[in-house]
Scaffold this motif. Structure first.
Motif, PDB file in Angstrom:
ATOM      1  N   VAL A  10      47.927  36.071  43.341  1.00 44.72           N
ATOM      2  CA  VAL A  10      47.320  36.902  42.311  1.00 44.72           C
ATOM      3  C   VAL A  10      47.461  36.164  40.991  1.00 44.72           C
ATOM      4  N   ILE A  33      43.205  35.952  44.068  1.00 49.48           N
ATOM      5  CA  ILE A  33      42.694  37.173  43.439  1.00 49.48           C
ATOM      6  C   ILE A  33      42.701  36.969  41.938  1.00 49.48           C
ATOM      7  N   SER A 132      38.156  40.183  41.538  1.00 47.47           N
ATOM      8  CA  SER A 132      38.448  41.565  41.185  1.00 47.47           C
ATOM      9  C   SER A 132      39.911  41.658  40.806  1.00 47.47           C
ATOM     10  N   CYS A 134      43.611  43.886  40.660  1.00 46.57           N
ATOM     11  CA  CYS A 134      44.376  44.659  41.637  1.00 46.57           C
ATOM     12  C   CYS A 134      44.569  46.086  41.138  1.00 46.57           C
ATOM     13  N   THR A 147      45.096  46.807  47.316  1.00 48.57           N
ATOM     14  CA  THR A 147      43.811  47.448  47.066  1.00 48.57           C
ATOM     15  C   THR A 147      43.268  46.893  45.765  1.00 48.57           C
ATOM     16  N   LEU A 148      42.060  46.365  45.810  1.00 45.80           N
ATOM     17  CA  LEU A 148      41.466  45.756  44.631  1.00 45.80           C
ATOM     18  C   LEU A 148      40.675  46.782  43.837  1.00 45.80           C
ATOM     19  N   GLU A 153      40.245  45.989  50.366  1.00 45.07           N
ATOM     20  CA  GLU A 153      41.657  45.879  50.710  1.00 45.07           C
ATOM     21  C   GLU A 153      41.893  44.578  51.460  1.00 45.07           C
TER      22      GLU A 153
END
Length: 388
Positions: A10, A33, A132, A134, A147-148, A153
């Motif tokens: 992330v 992410i 996207s 989080c 879960t974004l 998911e």
């Protein structure tokens, strides 16, 4: 839900991309992410106001993961010497790559060029990118489910939070952080210079903060002026000509007349101590795990050392452990604690020492610069520590 990932990183900044690049050839399926789109190739004639002093150790790590080779040599500047000056006009401390037996003390690289090089290196391994943010995190039996913000998911055996000082992953994992606001900003800008810099980086400890001029390709230099928030706002509001003239005067005219080539920007400065670097199936890296004052130029290098160590620990784990095993992650935390604590203590102490303006403290710190400058073995020890 996509449950096939070994690791979800992330944060698509420098450290997150470095982790992904280091892990891409380990046979793991990786997710990145990052809500921001990938950086485009910058125009060759433009310059980024934000630059980093990359240590030789970090440069070697980025070469090993295939990113350093992506940088155009003409946009990388070697720091061959560093000169630190006190506020009494006579005290100074000098470091030389030649004296330390090194090719360079550091390499000055623009942020966006480094970002683009790491993006290319990370993408070579078939990275799955999710554009996207989080929204939620929960633990499954053998994974973490993210879960974004767009409703998707994904599940991964390990989530690496490399999402900055205000890390969403750190908060979602319940890891406490203690910030210390310095009440300062770092004002950055680039200048063309009347005189050549000769590969020298300068730093002045002044009563209004710490001013650094870092060498850029050609007769150009990058300024980092760490100063009180109010003074930073004043510097940002100055017309370009006045900012250049004030910077030239504050830097004692070492580069002659200056001309602004990028508009100034500012970044808030703080120290942030994090309770722990890991939790079950969670690991933090970069500013998510620590945030230090930039006066030693070690912030991003600390993050790259996180990435290097985390990749090494994951690659060297026993077959019975998966990459999210807490015992494995604790090895990473133990390996990084001392380095991070030492840099945080040193930068915080220097910030406090040079933040006091009483006569006896000023005399003591200026005498300290002179004393260290007379100790070549001590200077070489400090250089070896800084270039790792």
């Amino acid at each position: 839900m996509d449950a096939g990932f070994d690791i979800a990183v992330v944060g698509g900044g420098l450290v997150g991309l470095a982790v992904a690049a280091a892990l891409r050839e380990r046979g793991m399926r990786l997710a990145l992410i990052e809500p921001q789109p990938a950086a485009a190739d910058p125009a060759p004639e433009s310059w980024d106001s934000r630059v980093y002093a990359i240590s030789p150790g970090s440069a070697a790590f980025m070469e090993a993961v295939g990113a350093w080779q992506e940088l155009a040599p003409a946009r990388v500047t070697r720091v061959e010497r560093m000169e630190i000056r006190g506020d009494d006009g006579t005290s100074r401390l000098e470091f030389s790559a030649y004296d330390a037996g090194l090719p360079a003390l550091a390499y000055i690289v623009e942020n966006r060029l480094l970002q683009r090089a790491l993006q290319r290196a990370a993408a070579r391994g078939g990275l799955d990118a999710f554009r996207s943010g989080c929204a939620a995190l929960r633990h499954g039996a053998q994974s973490v489910i993210l879960t974004l913000a767009d409703g998707a998911e994904i599940a991964a055996r390990l989530v690496i939070g490399a999402d900055g000082a205000d890390s969403w992953v750190r908060r979602a994992a319940g890891i406490a952080a203690t910030p210390v606001d310095y009440g300062q900003v770092a004002v950055v800008a680039n200048f063309s210079c009347e005189r050549p810099h000769g590969g020298v980086a300068w730093q002045w400890f002044r009563r209004d903060g710490v001013l650094a001029l870092l060498p850029l390709p050609g007769e150009r230099a990058s300024m980092v002026w760490s100063t009180a928030r109010e003074n930073g706002e004043r510097l940002l509001a100055l017309p370009a000509g006045e900012l250049a003239a004030e910077t030239a005067a504050a830097s004692q005219g070492v580069l002659g007349a200056l001309e602004v080539i990028t508009p100034p920007a500012a970044f808030a400065l703080r120290l942030q101590r994090v309770e722990r670097f890991v939790a079950p199936r969670i690991a933090l890296a970069g500013d998510a795990a620590h945030h230090v004052h930039p006066l030693a130029g070690q912030g991003v290098n600390l993050g790259f050392r996180d990435a290097r160590e985390l990749a090494a620990v994951l690659a060297g784990r026993e077959a019975r452990h998966d990459c999210g095993d807490y015992a494995v992650l604790r090895r990473y935390e133990r390996a990084r604690r001392e380095d991070v604590a030492a840099v945080a203590l040193a930068t915080h102490g220097l910030q406090k020492l040079f933040g006091y303006h009483t006569v006896w403290i000023a005399r003591t710190r200026n005498a300290g610069l002179k004393l260290v400058n007379l100790q070549p073995q001590l200077k070489n020890f400090l250089v070896r520590r800084a270039v790792a």
